[in-house]
Design an enzyme around this catalytic site. Structure first.
Site, mmCIF file in Angstrom:
data_model
loop_
_atom_site.group_PDB
_atom_site.id
_atom_site.type_symbol
_atom_site.label_atom_id
_atom_site.label_comp_id
_atom_site.label_asym_id
_atom_site.label_seq_id
_atom_site.Cartn_x
_atom_site.Cartn_y
_atom_site.Cartn_z
ATOM 1 N N MET A 1 52.836 20.736 9.056
ATOM 2 C CA MET A 1 53.042 22.151 8.876
ATOM 3 C C MET A 1 53.718 22.378 7.542
ATOM 4 S SD MET A 1 55.711 24.422 9.011
ATOM 5 C CE MET A 1 55.555 26.108 8.628
ATOM 6 N N PRO A 2 53.000 22.853 6.575
ATOM 7 C CA PRO A 2 53.669 23.191 5.327
ATOM 8 C C PRO A 2 54.248 24.611 5.365
ATOM 9 C CG PRO A 2 51.293 23.227 5.036
ATOM 10 C CD PRO A 2 51.561 22.830 6.450
ATOM 11 N N LEU A 3 55.351 24.766 4.682
ATOM 12 C CA LEU A 3 55.882 26.088 4.374
ATOM 13 C C LEU A 3 55.656 26.243 2.883
ATOM 14 C CD1 LEU A 3 57.451 28.694 4.883
ATOM 15 C CD2 LEU A 3 59.558 27.382 4.548
ATOM 16 N N LEU B 1 45.340 22.309 1.106
ATOM 17 C CA LEU B 1 46.127 21.635 2.141
ATOM 18 C C LEU B 1 45.250 21.165 3.297
ATOM 19 C CD1 LEU B 1 49.173 24.038 2.095
ATOM 20 C CD2 LEU B 1 49.253 21.586 1.592
ATOM 21 N N THR C 1 57.089 22.778 1.419
ATOM 22 C CA THR C 1 57.933 21.970 2.283
ATOM 23 C C THR C 1 57.012 21.376 3.335
ATOM 24 O OG1 THR C 1 59.796 23.462 1.904
ATOM 25 C CG2 THR C 1 59.957 21.966 3.781
#
Length: 127
Positions: free
Chosen positions: A1-3, A28, A72
């Site tokens: 899970m990217p932020l 992504l 992140t």
């Protein structure tokens, strides 16, 4: 899970910001195996005096279209995946919204998997 955090100079239209988001997300999905619906993006726009960067650091000629992308992510990707992400992202952003490769600054912040809570006060990725 990217932020995903995107910082850019103020004044770009909503379509431009949408194209940034979509190109980053495609990158992504294709390189980090992120699910298509796993999208959490924060966009900040900055006036000239609040968006400061060296226009020639490392001999890269940056323009006023300079964009900072900070991701992140969980610390589970290989060096090869990271390199693939950087290349894919600049290729996607060059295609849409037409951003110059020199104007794309990418920073990864890696965290442990247990450092995420997607809601309900639960560490969903903690093993």
């Amino acid at each position: 899970m990217p932020l995903t955090r995107i910082a850019l100079r103020a004044g770009k239209p909503v379509e431009y910001r949408k194209a940034l988001t979509e190109s980053i997300q495609r990158s992504l999905v294709d390189t980090f195996n992120v699910p298509k619906d796993d999208i959490f993006v924060l966009i900040t726009e900055h006036e000239d005096g609040n968006f400061i960067y060296d226009k020639q650091y490392l001999n890269i000629e940056r323009s006023d279209d300079f964009v900072v992308i900070q991701l992140t992510v969980s610390n589970t990707r290989t060096l090869e995946q990271k390199k693939a992400l950087y290349k894919r992202m600049v290729d996607e952003l060059a295609e849409s919204p037409g951003l110059r490769r020199e104007d794309v600054f990418i920073n990864l912040v890696e965290v442990l998997k247990e450092n995420w809570s997607f809601g309900n006060g639960i560490a969903q990725y903690a093993v």
